[in-house]
Write an enzyme that holds these catalytic residues in place. Sequence first.
Site, PDB file in Angstrom:
ATOM      1  N   ASN A  46       0.837  -1.204   0.000  1.00 35.97           N
ATOM      2  CA  ASN A  46       0.000   0.000   0.000  1.00 35.97           C
ATOM      3  C   ASN A  46       0.869   1.250   0.000  1.00 35.97           C
ATOM      4  O   ASN A  46       1.961   1.275   0.585  1.00 35.97           O
ATOM      5  CB  ASN A  46      -1.041   0.002   1.132  1.00 35.97           C
ATOM      6  CG  ASN A  46      -0.477  -0.253   2.522  1.00 35.97           C
ATOM      7  OD1 ASN A  46       0.573  -0.866   2.686  1.00 35.97           O
ATOM      8  ND2 ASN A  46      -1.174   0.240   3.524  1.00 35.97           N
ATOM      9  N   GLU A  48       0.285   5.162   0.719  1.00 37.38           N
ATOM     10  CA  GLU A  48      -0.656   6.173   1.198  1.00 37.38           C
ATOM     11  C   GLU A  48      -0.227   7.564   0.758  1.00 37.38           C
ATOM     12  O   GLU A  48       0.863   7.749   0.189  1.00 37.38           O
ATOM     13  CB  GLU A  48      -0.776   6.064   2.726  1.00 37.38           C
ATOM     14  CG  GLU A  48      -1.374   4.724   3.120  1.00 37.38           C
ATOM     15  CD  GLU A  48      -1.646   4.593   4.603  1.00 37.38           C
ATOM     16  OE1 GLU A  48      -1.174   5.433   5.395  1.00 37.38           O
ATOM     17  OE2 GLU A  48      -2.360   3.626   4.972  1.00 37.38           O
ATOM     18  N   CYS A  57      -4.226   0.710  -2.352  1.00 39.56           N
ATOM     19  CA  CYS A  57      -4.047  -0.566  -1.651  1.00 39.56           C
ATOM     20  C   CYS A  57      -2.955  -1.420  -2.293  1.00 39.56           C
ATOM     21  O   CYS A  57      -2.677  -1.300  -3.498  1.00 39.56           O
ATOM     22  CB  CYS A  57      -5.337  -1.378  -1.690  1.00 39.56           C
ATOM     23  SG  CYS A  57      -6.675  -0.694  -0.709  1.00 39.56           S
ATOM     24  N   GLU A  59      -3.023  -4.541  -3.121  1.00 34.49           N
ATOM     25  CA  GLU A  59      -3.499  -5.422  -4.191  1.00 34.49           C
ATOM     26  C   GLU A  59      -3.508  -4.705  -5.539  1.00 34.49           C
ATOM     27  O   GLU A  59      -3.122  -5.264  -6.561  1.00 34.49           O
ATOM     28  CB  GLU A  59      -4.923  -5.919  -3.886  1.00 34.49           C
ATOM     29  CG  GLU A  59      -5.028  -6.795  -2.655  1.00 34.49           C
ATOM     30  CD  GLU A  59      -5.288  -6.013  -1.361  1.00 34.49           C
ATOM     31  OE1 GLU A  59      -4.798  -4.861  -1.242  1.00 34.49           O
ATOM     32  OE2 GLU A  59      -5.962  -6.561  -0.481  1.00 34.49           O
ATOM     33  N   CYS A  90     -10.238  -5.087   0.261  1.00 33.37           N
ATOM     34  CA  CYS A  90     -11.352  -4.136   0.324  1.00 33.37           C
ATOM     35  C   CYS A  90     -12.227  -4.292  -0.919  1.00 33.37           C
ATOM     36  O   CYS A  90     -11.879  -4.989  -1.882  1.00 33.37           O
ATOM     37  CB  CYS A  90     -10.822  -2.702   0.428  1.00 33.37           C
ATOM     38  SG  CYS A  90     -10.270  -2.001  -1.148  1.00 33.37           S
ATOM     39  N   CYS A  93     -10.641  -3.355  -4.334  1.00 32.41           N
ATOM     40  CA  CYS A  93      -9.665  -4.362  -4.773  1.00 32.41           C
ATOM     41  C   CYS A  93     -10.365  -5.641  -5.244  1.00 32.41           C
ATOM     42  O   CYS A  93      -9.902  -6.291  -6.184  1.00 32.41           O
ATOM     43  CB  CYS A  93      -8.672  -4.657  -3.663  1.00 32.41           C
ATOM     44  SG  CYS A  93      -7.552  -3.264  -3.379  1.00 32.41           S
TER      45      CYS A  93
HETATM   46  N1  THU Z   1      -5.307  -1.654   2.483  1.00 27.99           N
HETATM   47  C1  THU Z   1      -4.726  -2.456   1.558  1.00 27.99           C
HETATM   48  O1  THU Z   1      -3.617  -2.199   1.101  1.00 27.99           O
HETATM   49  N2  THU Z   1      -5.419  -3.533   1.138  1.00 27.99           N
HETATM   50  C2  THU Z   1      -6.652  -3.868   1.572  1.00 27.99           C
HETATM   51  O2  THU Z   1      -7.262  -4.800   1.056  1.00 27.99           O
HETATM   52  C3  THU Z   1      -7.259  -3.147   2.694  1.00 27.99           C
HETATM   53  C4  THU Z   1      -6.618  -1.868   3.052  1.00 27.99           C
HETATM   54  C5  THU Z   1      -4.570  -0.478   2.945  1.00 27.99           C
HETATM   55  C6  THU Z   1      -5.169   0.835   2.502  1.00 27.99           C
HETATM   56  C7  THU Z   1      -4.616   1.775   3.548  1.00 27.99           C
HETATM   57  O3  THU Z   1      -3.316   2.168   3.149  1.00 27.99           O
HETATM   58  C8  THU Z   1      -4.501   0.909   4.781  1.00 27.99           C
HETATM   59  O4  THU Z   1      -4.537  -0.440   4.337  1.00 27.99           O
HETATM   60  C9  THU Z   1      -5.600   1.123   5.802  1.00 27.99           C
HETATM   61  O5  THU Z   1      -6.856   1.008   5.214  1.00 27.99           O
END
Ligand code: THU
Length: 136
Positions: A46, A48, A57, A59, A90, A93
Amino acid sequence: MADAPTLAALRAAAFAAMENAYAPYSKFRVGAALLAPTGEIVAGCNVENSAYPAGTCAERVAVGAAVVRGLRHFTHVVVATEASAPTPPCGICRQVLSELAPECLVISVTRGGAEAQWRLAELLPHPFTPSLLRDE
Ligand code: THU
């Protein structure tokens, strides 16, 4: 189902990617690793952003990296986190995975050794599909 050494390599790739996660805001580091039918493994983490919705994310970062390499089909995805319980992808994704990996097995693993798995179709039983774009 991929063989045990391949699954071990996928898990290792997901955890290695997680180490590089850029998650200063949530502190929730995620790594994802995709397995292509060729045996190739492509990972993502991920990423941010201070403008929070601009974050991505793990994925989807992995899917983008794989497509850049010419890979457009995946059979497995491993998601690695430091959470206590395994976390499924999520909703966004799930939809993205449904485009290139509709039959894939999603395996979620944690640092602590917890593990869960689902078929993507269980997680997203009614995806939006390309055929829905046109009334043909
Ligand atoms: N996140 C992912 O990378 N993958 C997911 O399937 C769920 C959430 C990340 C997004 C964000 O950077 C952090 O987790 C918190 O939501």
